[in-house]
Write an enzyme that holds these catalytic residues in place. Structure first.
Site, PDB file in Angstrom:
ATOM      1  CB  SER A 116      -2.990   4.344   0.847  1.00  0.00           C
ATOM      2  OG  SER A 116      -2.383   2.992   0.642  1.00  0.00           O
ATOM      3  CB  SER A 146      -0.789  -0.094   1.243  1.00  0.00           C
ATOM      4  OG  SER A 146      -0.126   0.532   2.396  1.00  0.00           O
ATOM      5  CG  ASP A 147       1.878   5.909  -1.029  1.00  0.00           C
ATOM      6  OD1 ASP A 147       2.708   5.800  -0.175  1.00  0.00           O
ATOM      7  OD2 ASP A 147       1.867   6.507  -1.833  1.00  0.00           O
ATOM      8  CD1 TRP A 148       2.164   7.636   5.933  1.00  0.00           C
ATOM      9  CD2 TRP A 148       4.133   6.758   5.659  1.00  0.00           C
ATOM     10  NE1 TRP A 148       2.743   7.985   6.985  1.00  0.00           N
ATOM     11  CE2 TRP A 148       4.036   7.271   7.113  1.00  0.00           C
ATOM     12  CE3 TRP A 148       5.259   5.803   5.637  1.00  0.00           C
ATOM     13  CZ2 TRP A 148       5.036   7.176   8.158  1.00  0.00           C
ATOM     14  CZ3 TRP A 148       6.281   5.805   6.560  1.00  0.00           C
ATOM     15  CH2 TRP A 148       6.031   6.426   7.797  1.00  0.00           C
TER      16      TRP A 148
END
Ligand code: BGC
Length: 765
Positions: free
Chosen positions: A296, A292-294
């Site tokens: 997200s 995932s992104d930070w």
């Protein structure tokens, strides 16, 4: 099938590899997992079978280890099998200690992935990625990524969150600095080069690190260039434009992808099953993992896709996000979601297998620790040379009236160097340089001084404290120094903080009082050369007529100033070409070369500008075509554009045949002559237009390029091979197709070239 699996095949033959530092007793499970003749897939299966649910979810969790206080606490969580990866820890001893806990003290001894944003260099900084794209030199970009991998690996990093390959046509978006620009073909070439540079041929070799293609997908289309904003991209456009570099990265063997923050057509990417299951796994056969992104995943609730963290964990896991970055929704909610039957353990097992596959492909089970002696080293001078070569080739000469450039040290006795970015070791490095060392930077002032030696009097006035400054206090001094010098080099632009993540701008002209500074310096009547460093294309309309030359240098990295000095004084000719269109006014955005024709394409005759419209003109006297009354329809500088100190002439476009049977290739060539008096590189570009398609096709599409070096008076023939597969696009049914029909083809030095040929694709006889 991606190279991940190829790497695994190689690993399949390895039996016992003893690590440098493993001394304690290994757990039986770990020994079982790699001391036999089992294949990697069998080892993964065996490990997964031995894991508790919490240990599995631990592998799916990545934790920030960059916060000093938390490092101690991490040890316990790692020991308990609750963490599979850390990010932002670059102290090698700390990394090795955390790795030791994972390998020697956790029940199954599974090593950690150690992630870091190594975006355009580590300690030695290359130009920002948009600048690297401006080199149109994949070999050089590969070298830069390889260097970054070597430096980062020595610090304990085994996984970078790069390349960022979001196509964007919006210079307001701060993250355009990290992007390869507007074009899927060029971006794909850059994606492949970076993946190869980071990962090398053999990911188990010291000095290589896992790459991560991000942000999957569509992030570059954020509404009005506001970071994190919504994206709405029809599937056809998504496939024809935004997904192409990701497909190229997957084909090149990238082992991880990162899901984007953004909302894609109503389903935020981190919960988007279409992207991660249908396209990435089912269609492309990707075998690595998605992070995932930070934060997200919890943000899925902020987006309004889910009601709370539990639902977010469910949505992300179901959609195919294998690992969660920074936040904790997986570790907190997946156990109950599995117990409640909402997430099947098969989904978890598949995610864990994907992650373990990457750990095996990196050779981490055999070589979990980093010790300085086993790392490849690169000579400090070689690092600087690579950084300088990249900077040299990234700079784009936008304007050069009366050949004011290059400056001749024979004719010039004094140079005024003026401006807020002339001597800023930090700012020239650009965004995302957590580990960059400004101490290594050569600034433009320094570069000019080094090159000019004692022959030329170099006088410096900063004039503005920073690029945003509005105080004009320093202008009088700048004007005096300019007036007393033979030539003025104005070093302008944006500080690094004005681009990058969460740093979008609505007005993309030179900030602060810089335009006024240009104006004041212009009044001295001296030749004015602007060197502009910025993280994005800027609208230069308000200064363009007040300077004689512009070198657009992006943020050029460690060796930026040395490269700029070489270009200013003609040691080398500029050779960068724009990877993104420069608008005249921000209101033209999005403006890009591969636009569709529309039903009313503008022409010079129909595009009557506002100031030329007669008073009370009848509506019918206007052209009624697709343009802006105040900006026209052309950009300030087109994609692919960039001048040289040489003079290149193109001719003799030759097509080996006028008909191309489906499944075959066309050989096409053109001659390029250097009519100038210096040796220089030229980036030769090939464009096509598919005249009729079952979905409309762009007016031009880049399909090939080559950087060639040409001596004065020399003519070279540049040849391309174009296969009918290279002409394929996603049609109305969103399947890839090459349709028979007529094509135009151009070869030249920019997307505006008019050296044109024609051919037809015909059914294979
Ligand atoms: C960015 C990513 C980056 C991550 C880790 C996020 O905010 O969007 O590109 O890799 O942080 O630093």
């Amino acid at each position: 099938m991606a190279v991940v699996s190829k790497a695994l095949v190689k690993l399949g033959s390895i039996s016992i590899v003893s690590s440098l530092l493993i001394t304690a007793t290994m757990t039986t499970a770990l020994a079982n997992s790699w001391s036999s003749d089992l294949s990697v897939e069998q080892r993964i299966e065996s490990l997964v079978a031995q894991m508790s649910l919490v240990e599995k979810i631990g592998q799916m969790s990545q934790v920030n280890a960059g916060d000093g206080d938390s490092v101690q606490d991490l040890g316990d969580a790692i020991r308990n099998g609750r963490i599979g990866s850390i990010l932002n820890q670059v102290n090698r001893d700390t990394v090795n200690e955390l790795q030791r806990i994972a390998v020697e003290e956790s029940r199954l001894g599974i090593p950690l992935l150690v992630g870091r944003d190594v975006i355009h260099g580590f300690q030695t900084v290359m130009p920002i990625p948009i600048g690297q794209a401006a080199t149109w030199n994949p070999d050089l970009v590969r070298d830069g990524a390889r260097l970054a991998a070597i430096e980062a690996a020595a610090a304990g990093v085994n996984w970078t969150f790069a390349p960022m390959i979001d196509i964007t046509r919006d210079p307001r978006w701060g993250r355009i600095a990290e992007s390869p620009g507007e074009d899927p073909y060029l971006a794909s070439a850059m994606a492949v080069a970076m993946v190869q540079g980071f990962q090398g041929d053999d990911l188990t070799a010291p000095g290589t690190i896992a790459a991560c293609a991000k942000h999957f997908a569509g992030y570059g289309e954020s509404e009005s260039g506001r970071d994190y904003a919504t994206t709405n991209i029809p599937e056809n456009e998504l496939r024809n434009v935004h997904l192409r570099p990701f497909k190229a990265a997957v084909d090149a063997g990238v082992v991880t992808l990162m899901a984007s923050f953004s909302d894609l057509n109503g389903v935020p990417a981190s919960g988007n099953e279409f992207l991660m299951r249908k396209v990435l796994r089912d269609e492309w056969g990707f075998e690595g993992f998605v992070v995932s992104d930070w934060n997200s995943i919890p943000q899925l609730a902020t987006h309004g896709l889910t009601g709370n963290d539990r639902e977010s964990a469910l949505a992300a896991a179901q959609a195919g996000v294998d690992m969660e970055m920074a936040s904790h929704t997986y570790i907190e909610h997946l156990p109950a979601l599995v117990a409640d039957g909402l997430v099947s353990e098969d989904v978890i097992d598949e995610a864990v297998a994907n992650i373990l596959r990457v750990k095996f492909s990196l050779g981490l089970f055999g070589r979990p620790y980093v010790d300085a002696d086993s790392q490849p080293t690169v000579d400090a001078q070689e690092k600087l040379e690579t950084a300088k070569a990249a900077a040299l080739q990234s700079v784009v000469l936008l304007k050069n009236d009366d050949k004011v450039l290059p400056v001749s040290t024979d004719r010039v006795e004094s140079v005024a160097v003026i401006g807020p970015l002339a001597d800023t070791p930090y700012e020239q490095l650009g965004t995302w340089i957590f580990d960059g060392d400004p101490g290594r930077s050569v600034t433009t002032l320094q570069g000019i001084r080094d090159l000019a030696g004692d022959d030329v009097d170099v006088r410096f006035v900063q004039a503005l404290e920073i690029s945003r400054s509005r105080s004009t206090e320093g202008f009088n001094e700048a004007v005096d120094v300019a007036a007393g010098s033979d030539v003025v080099v104005l070093v302008l632009g944006e500080e690094s903080i004005l681009s990058g993540e969460a740093h979008s701008r609505a007005d993309i002209s030179l900030p602060g009082a810089q335009a006024e500074l240009v104006h004041r310096i212009r009044e001295t009547g001296k030749p004015v050369i602007a060197v502009i460093m910025a993280g994005r294309p800027l609208t230069l309309t308000n200064i363009i007529n007040e300077v004689d030359a512009i070198l657009f240098a992006w943020h050029p990295g460690t060796m930026g100033g040395a490269a700029i000095a070489d270009l200013l004084f003609g040691v080398e000719s500029p050779s960068g070409k724009l990877p993104v269109t420069f608008p005249r006014m921000v209101g033209q955005v999005p403006i890009y070369y591969s636009q569709k024709n529309t039903g009313k394409p503008p022409t010079p005759e129909t595009a009557v500008l506002m100031d030329d419209i007669p008073v009370r003109a009848p509506q019918t006297s206007l052209g009624n075509t697709a343009y802006h009354l105040d900006a026209g329809y052309t950009p300030l500088f087109a994609f692919g554009y960039g001048l040289s100190y040489a003079e290149f002439a193109y001719g003799n476009l030759t097509l080996a045949a006028s008909e191309l049977p489906m499944g075959s290739s066309l050989i096409v060539s053109a001659q390029v002559t250097n009519n100038g008096d210096v040796t220089a590189d030229e980036v030769v570009q090939l464009y096509i237009r598919d005249l009729v398609g079952n979905v409309t096709r762009p007016v031009r599409e880049l399909k090939g390029f080559e950087r060639v070096r040409i001596n004065p008076g020399e003519t070279v023939t540049v040849q391309f091979e174009l296969h009918t597969d290279d002409l394929a696009f996603y049609g109305r049914d969103n399947r890839l197709v090459t349709e028979p029909g007529d094509f135009h083809i151009w070869i030249g030095g920019s997307s505006e070239t008019d050296l044109r040929g024609e051919f037809s694709v015909v059914d294979a006889g």
